[in-house]
Scaffold this motif. Structure first.
Motif, PDB file in Angstrom:
ATOM      1  N   HIS A  27      -7.661  15.744  -3.895  1.00 24.24           N
ATOM      2  CA  HIS A  27      -7.096  15.714  -2.549  1.00 24.24           C
ATOM      3  C   HIS A  27      -8.008  15.061  -1.509  1.00 24.24           C
ATOM      4  CE1 HIS A  27      -6.097  17.779   1.309  1.00 24.24           C
ATOM      5  NE2 HIS A  27      -4.864  17.659   0.867  1.00 24.24           N
ATOM      6  N   ASN A  28      -7.383  14.375  -0.584  1.00 22.58           N
ATOM      7  CA  ASN A  28      -8.072  13.837   0.581  1.00 22.58           C
ATOM      8  C   ASN A  28      -7.752  14.755   1.764  1.00 22.58           C
ATOM      9  OD1 ASN A  28      -9.046  12.387   2.725  1.00 22.58           O
ATOM     10  ND2 ASN A  28      -7.755  10.583   2.425  1.00 22.58           N
ATOM     11  N   PRO A  29      -8.679  15.514   2.340  1.00 17.88           N
ATOM     12  CA  PRO A  29     -10.131  15.406   2.238  1.00 17.88           C
ATOM     13  C   PRO A  29     -10.826  16.426   1.335  1.00 17.88           C
ATOM     14  CG  PRO A  29      -9.611  16.711   4.173  1.00 17.88           C
ATOM     15  CD  PRO A  29      -8.296  16.353   3.514  1.00 17.88           C
ATOM     16  N   GLU A  39       4.904  12.927  -3.982  1.00 19.56           N
ATOM     17  CA  GLU A  39       3.647  13.152  -4.718  1.00 19.56           C
ATOM     18  C   GLU A  39       2.749  11.932  -4.553  1.00 19.56           C
ATOM     19  OE1 GLU A  39       4.063  13.368  -9.021  1.00 19.56           O
ATOM     20  OE2 GLU A  39       2.083  14.295  -9.187  1.00 19.56           O
ATOM     21  N   ASP A  40       1.703  12.056  -3.740  1.00 21.19           N
ATOM     22  CA  ASP A  40       0.778  10.943  -3.520  1.00 21.19           C
ATOM     23  C   ASP A  40      -0.339  11.060  -4.566  1.00 21.19           C
ATOM     24  OD1 ASP A  40      -1.048   9.090  -2.655  1.00 21.19           O
ATOM     25  OD2 ASP A  40      -0.871   9.597  -0.530  1.00 21.19           O
ATOM     26  N   ASP A  41      -0.189  10.283  -5.641  1.00 22.64           N
ATOM     27  CA  ASP A  41      -1.125  10.401  -6.768  1.00 22.64           C
ATOM     28  C   ASP A  41      -2.151   9.263  -6.735  1.00 22.64           C
ATOM     29  OD1 ASP A  41      -2.080  11.723  -8.995  1.00 22.64           O
ATOM     30  OD2 ASP A  41      -0.753  10.702 -10.400  1.00 22.64           O
ATOM     31  N   LEU A  89      -5.800  -5.930  -1.648  1.00 20.26           N
ATOM     32  CA  LEU A  89      -4.604  -6.397  -2.373  1.00 20.26           C
ATOM     33  C   LEU A  89      -3.341  -5.979  -1.648  1.00 20.26           C
ATOM     34  CD1 LEU A  89      -5.094  -5.428  -6.132  1.00 20.26           C
ATOM     35  CD2 LEU A  89      -5.295  -7.646  -5.058  1.00 20.26           C
ATOM     36  N   ARG A  90      -3.433  -4.830  -0.964  1.00 21.87           N
ATOM     37  CA  ARG A  90      -2.295  -4.168  -0.326  1.00 21.87           C
ATOM     38  C   ARG A  90      -1.149  -3.989  -1.328  1.00 21.87           C
ATOM     39  NH1 ARG A  90      -3.993  -1.222   1.550  1.00 21.87           N
ATOM     40  NH2 ARG A  90      -2.261  -0.505   2.826  1.00 21.87           N
ATOM     41  N   ILE A  91      -1.434  -3.285  -2.384  1.00 20.42           N
ATOM     42  CA  ILE A  91      -0.362  -2.984  -3.337  1.00 20.42           C
ATOM     43  C   ILE A  91      -0.287  -1.483  -3.586  1.00 20.42           C
ATOM     44  CG2 ILE A  91       0.506  -3.243  -5.697  1.00 20.42           C
ATOM     45  CD1 ILE A  91      -0.063  -6.042  -5.632  1.00 20.42           C
ATOM     46  N   GLY A  99       0.826  -1.213   0.000  1.00 24.39           N
ATOM     47  CA  GLY A  99       0.000   0.000   0.000  1.00 24.39           C
ATOM     48  C   GLY A  99       0.855   1.255   0.000  1.00 24.39           C
ATOM     49  N   ALA A 100       0.237   2.372  -0.441  1.00 28.89           N
ATOM     50  CA  ALA A 100       0.946   3.659  -0.427  1.00 28.89           C
ATOM     51  C   ALA A 100       1.280   4.049   1.008  1.00 28.89           C
ATOM     52  CB  ALA A 100       0.083   4.727  -1.076  1.00 28.89           C
ATOM     53  N   GLN A 101       0.460   3.580   1.955  1.00 39.51           N
ATOM     54  CA  GLN A 101       0.713   3.922   3.363  1.00 39.51           C
ATOM     55  C   GLN A 101       2.089   3.414   3.809  1.00 39.51           C
ATOM     56  OE1 GLN A 101      -0.899   5.877   5.525  1.00 39.51           O
ATOM     57  NE2 GLN A 101       0.682   5.417   7.040  1.00 39.51           N
ATOM     58  N   LYS A 143       1.791   5.654  -5.920  1.00 41.89           N
ATOM     59  CA  LYS A 143       0.551   5.213  -6.551  1.00 41.89           C
ATOM     60  C   LYS A 143      -0.007   4.068  -5.707  1.00 41.89           C
ATOM     61  CE  LYS A 143      -0.978   3.166 -10.824  1.00 41.89           C
ATOM     62  NZ  LYS A 143      -1.991   4.183 -11.105  1.00 41.89           N
ATOM     63  N   SER A 144      -1.330   3.873  -5.801  1.00 40.08           N
ATOM     64  CA  SER A 144      -1.929   2.786  -5.024  1.00 40.08           C
ATOM     65  C   SER A 144      -2.982   2.086  -5.863  1.00 40.08           C
ATOM     66  CB  SER A 144      -2.575   3.383  -3.774  1.00 40.08           C
ATOM     67  OG  SER A 144      -3.444   2.453  -3.192  1.00 40.08           O
ATOM     68  N   PHE A 145      -3.205   0.819  -5.569  1.00 39.83           N
ATOM     69  CA  PHE A 145      -4.288   0.094  -6.249  1.00 39.83           C
ATOM     70  C   PHE A 145      -5.479  -0.101  -5.310  1.00 39.83           C
ATOM     71  CE2 PHE A 145      -0.745  -0.560  -8.976  1.00 39.83           C
ATOM     72  CZ  PHE A 145      -1.317  -0.530 -10.234  1.00 39.83           C
ATOM     73  N   SER A 146      -5.475   0.639  -4.184  1.00 35.60           N
ATOM     74  CA  SER A 146      -6.539   0.464  -3.193  1.00 35.60           C
ATOM     75  C   SER A 146      -7.832   1.147  -3.575  1.00 35.60           C
ATOM     76  CB  SER A 146      -6.107   1.025  -1.838  1.00 35.60           C
ATOM     77  OG  SER A 146      -5.072   0.267  -1.313  1.00 35.60           O
ATOM     78  N   LYS A 147      -7.749   2.304  -4.210  1.00 30.96           N
ATOM     79  CA  LYS A 147      -8.971   3.045  -4.496  1.00 30.96           C
ATOM     80  C   LYS A 147      -9.552   2.622  -5.837  1.00 30.96           C
ATOM     81  CE  LYS A 147      -8.532   5.601  -0.847  1.00 30.96           C
ATOM     82  NZ  LYS A 147      -9.336   5.378   0.330  1.00 30.96           N
ATOM     83  N   ILE A 148      -8.666   2.341  -6.753  1.00 24.91           N
ATOM     84  CA  ILE A 148      -9.098   2.030  -8.108  1.00 24.91           C
ATOM     85  C   ILE A 148      -9.496   0.560  -8.228  1.00 24.91           C
ATOM     86  CG2 ILE A 148      -6.787   1.504  -8.988  1.00 24.91           C
ATOM     87  CD1 ILE A 148      -8.665   3.865 -10.884  1.00 24.91           C
TER      88      ILE A 148
HETATM   89  C1  PLP Z   1      -4.218  10.159   0.001  1.00 24.05           C
HETATM   90  C2  PLP Z   1      -4.037   8.741   0.429  1.00 24.05           C
HETATM   91  N1  PLP Z   1      -2.813   8.189   0.380  1.00 24.05           N
HETATM   92  C3  PLP Z   1      -2.600   6.916   0.772  1.00 24.05           C
HETATM   93  C4  PLP Z   1      -3.631   6.134   1.236  1.00 24.05           C
HETATM   94  C5  PLP Z   1      -3.342   4.713   1.665  1.00 24.05           C
HETATM   95  O1  PLP Z   1      -3.434   3.876   0.553  1.00 24.05           O
HETATM   96  P1  PLP Z   1      -3.043   2.341   0.582  1.00 24.05           P
HETATM   97  O2  PLP Z   1      -4.284   1.565   0.815  1.00 24.05           O
HETATM   98  O3  PLP Z   1      -2.451   2.092  -0.775  1.00 24.05           O
HETATM   99  O4  PLP Z   1      -2.059   2.134   1.675  1.00 24.05           O
HETATM  100  C6  PLP Z   1      -4.914   6.657   1.305  1.00 24.05           C
HETATM  101  C7  PLP Z   1      -6.031   5.851   1.795  1.00 24.05           C
HETATM  102  O5  PLP Z   1      -7.141   6.292   1.935  1.00 24.05           O
HETATM  103  C8  PLP Z   1      -5.130   7.996   0.885  1.00 24.05           C
HETATM  104  O6  PLP Z   1      -6.339   8.563   0.919  1.00 24.05           O
END
Ligand code: PLP
Length: 462
Positions: free
Chosen positions: A228-230, A256-258, A295-297, A153-155, A285-290
């Motif tokens: 952007h989040n939020p 850059e969190d894209d 998957l945790r990738i 994950g991006a986290q 980049k993350s595959f969590s939202k899309i």
């Molecule tokens: C801006 C942003 N970055 C990273 C994450 C974490 O993503 P991941 O599930 O890939 O760890 C989130 C999750 O909501 C997010 O909103």
């Protein structure tokens, strides 16, 4: 085709889905069904095996067949169903590509048996990294497999980047305010000094940014440039180019969190990475939202100078990320299914976001409330007048079965505010959008008016 067998399978399936056969209950015996349907026991057994394959029932030796948990969700979670959920931030459950991905998982196990279940490379499967390089090129991110890391994950990328030493030798971090809660948590768990810069729908003050870069020993600036989040805010290309220029001038790195880049409808919008591919910008980049958060990738593209240090930290953290997800994702990308899926969900979220904005325009009084208006993405936010506190509003709405997020945790302690709620549009059902926004507006008006009346009545006593 054995029509009797299909008939039994469909009949039982319908009974499970419509709740006649509830989760956890035993289903009729083979003998009973063979009498009911006037068929052989073998035909019933075939139907049960098919239902087992579809993960609707399971067998316990010597006891019989049972309906799996959550097999009839629309019937055994009535209270959850009536909830209006502007809080959950996972992808739309209806749009998750379960079946296609299950197919890729099976294929991946057949194809890569040994690799997927052995120890693997800390940067991730080379074959997936190569596939990702092609995918990233379509997004104007040109790089090589050696600079690319597959992460849990991006986290994980964020949490590894926060404490590690950077080539610029600087120590502090700068974040937009508000920002993604995951980085706030991460900087608070490490002894790292963190500065904030205010973000509104008008962007950030670039003079202030330059001042911060010049004076505050900033190691990196963590930024969410699209949807952007939020807030749902996106920077213009010109702003992104300017920020990268300043980062170069003051030797600051950009993270850059894209995460929402795949949802971008504007083909001319570039990632910040494209303004300096040499390494000033670390691309996430993350595959969590899309796709699927389970998957945790996530993916990080790093500057060459940081690859070794980052590698050691990733290795110490978890050796490598789960390879079974990686193998399946590689096939999903390679087959073109990912592109097809992305096109579908781009439309889905855009349409939902339009509907939410439309409802906000209709129900929120512009005299008191301001809300952000993103083109797409998962989030938009409502700014509240002083008299309405976000935490009180969220609690009052929860009583009415409407879930929203108080954005307090998305601020650093010194920026803390109680005037912002975040709405996530990803899991809200289409039919609930208009009534949901109506309820939010009514509750806000109620809290607002109560305060107005209180102030008016106490001022008469003065
Ligand atoms: C801006 C942003 N970055 C990273 C994450 C974490 O993503 P991941 O599930 O890939 O760890 C989130 C999750 O909501 C997010 O909103």
């Amino acid at each position: 085709m054995n029509t009797k067998y299909n008939h039994i399978t469909e009949d039982i399936k319908q009974k499970i889905l419509n709740g006649t056969l509830k989760s956890g209950t035993k289903i009729p015996s083979i003998r009973y069904l063979s009498e009911q349907y006037h068929c052989s026991k073998n035909t019933v057994i075939r139907a049960y095996i098919e239902l087992e394959k579809q993960h609707l029932i399971y067998s316990i030796p010597k006891s019989g067949f049972f309906v799996v948990d959550n097999a009839n969700p629309s019937h055994d979670t009535s209270s959850k169903h009536s909830q209006i959920d502007f809080l959950s931030a996972g992808p739309d459950k209806e749009a998750m590509p379960y079946e296609d991905f299950q197919h890729c998982l099976n294929q991946a196990i057949n194809l890569y048996k040994v690799e997927l279940f052995s120890y693997s490379h800390q940067q991730g499967l080379l074959s997936l990294r190569r596939e990702l390089i092609k995918h990233l090129q379509d997004q104007q991110v040109f790089t090589v497999p050696d600079r690319l890391f597959i992460l849990s994950g991006a986290q994980q990328a964020i949490n590894l980047l926060v404490p590690i030493p950077f080539p610029n030798g600087k120590s502090n971090i700068l974040v937009e305010q508000p920002t993604y809660f995951g980085i706030i948590e991460s900087v608070q768990l490490h002894p790292i000094k963190t500065f904030g810069i205010e973000l509104t729908m008008q962007g950030i003050d670039l003079n202030r940014l330059e001042y911060m870069f010049r004076h505050n020993d900033i190691k990196f600036f963590y930024i969410i440039p699209r949807f952007h989040n939020p807030l749902g805010h996106s920077y213009t290309n010109e702003e992104k180019r300017k920020i990268v220029e300043l980062a170069n001038k003051y030797d600051v790195y950009i993270v850059e969190d894209d995460i929402f880049g795949d949802l971008e409808p504007d083909t001319k919008s570039d990632p910040m990475f494209s303004y300096d591919p040499s390494g000033r910008v670390i691309y996430l980049k993350s595959f969590s939202k899309i796709m699927l958060p389970g998957l945790r990738i996530g993916v990080a593209v790093l500057p060459e100078l940081l690859v070794n240090t980052f590698s050691r930290h990733k290795f110490s953290n978890d050796l490598f990320s789960t390879t079974i997800s990686q193998g399946a994702l590689e096939l999903y990308l390679r087959s073109g299914m990912f592109n097809g899926h992305t096109e579908r969900i781009k439309k889905l979220y855009r349409t939902k976001m339009d509907k939410v904005k439309h409802a906000c325009e209709r129900y929120l009084s512009p005299q008191y409330y301001n809300f952000t208006k993103p083109d797409t993405g998962f989030y938009l936010s409502i700014y509240l007048p002083k008299r309405v506190q976000a935490n009180r509003l969220a609690a009052a709405l929860e009583h009415e079965n409407v879930l929203v997020d108080d954005a307090k945790r998305m601020y650093l302690p010194e920026f803390q505010k109680n005037d912002l709620i975040r709405l996530s549009i990803s899991q809200i059902e289409n039919t609930q959008i208009t009534p949901g926004i109506d309820l939010i507006a009514k509750q806000m008006d109620k809290l607002n008016n109560r305060q107005v009346n209180f102030i008016e009545s106490t001022s008469r006593l003065l």
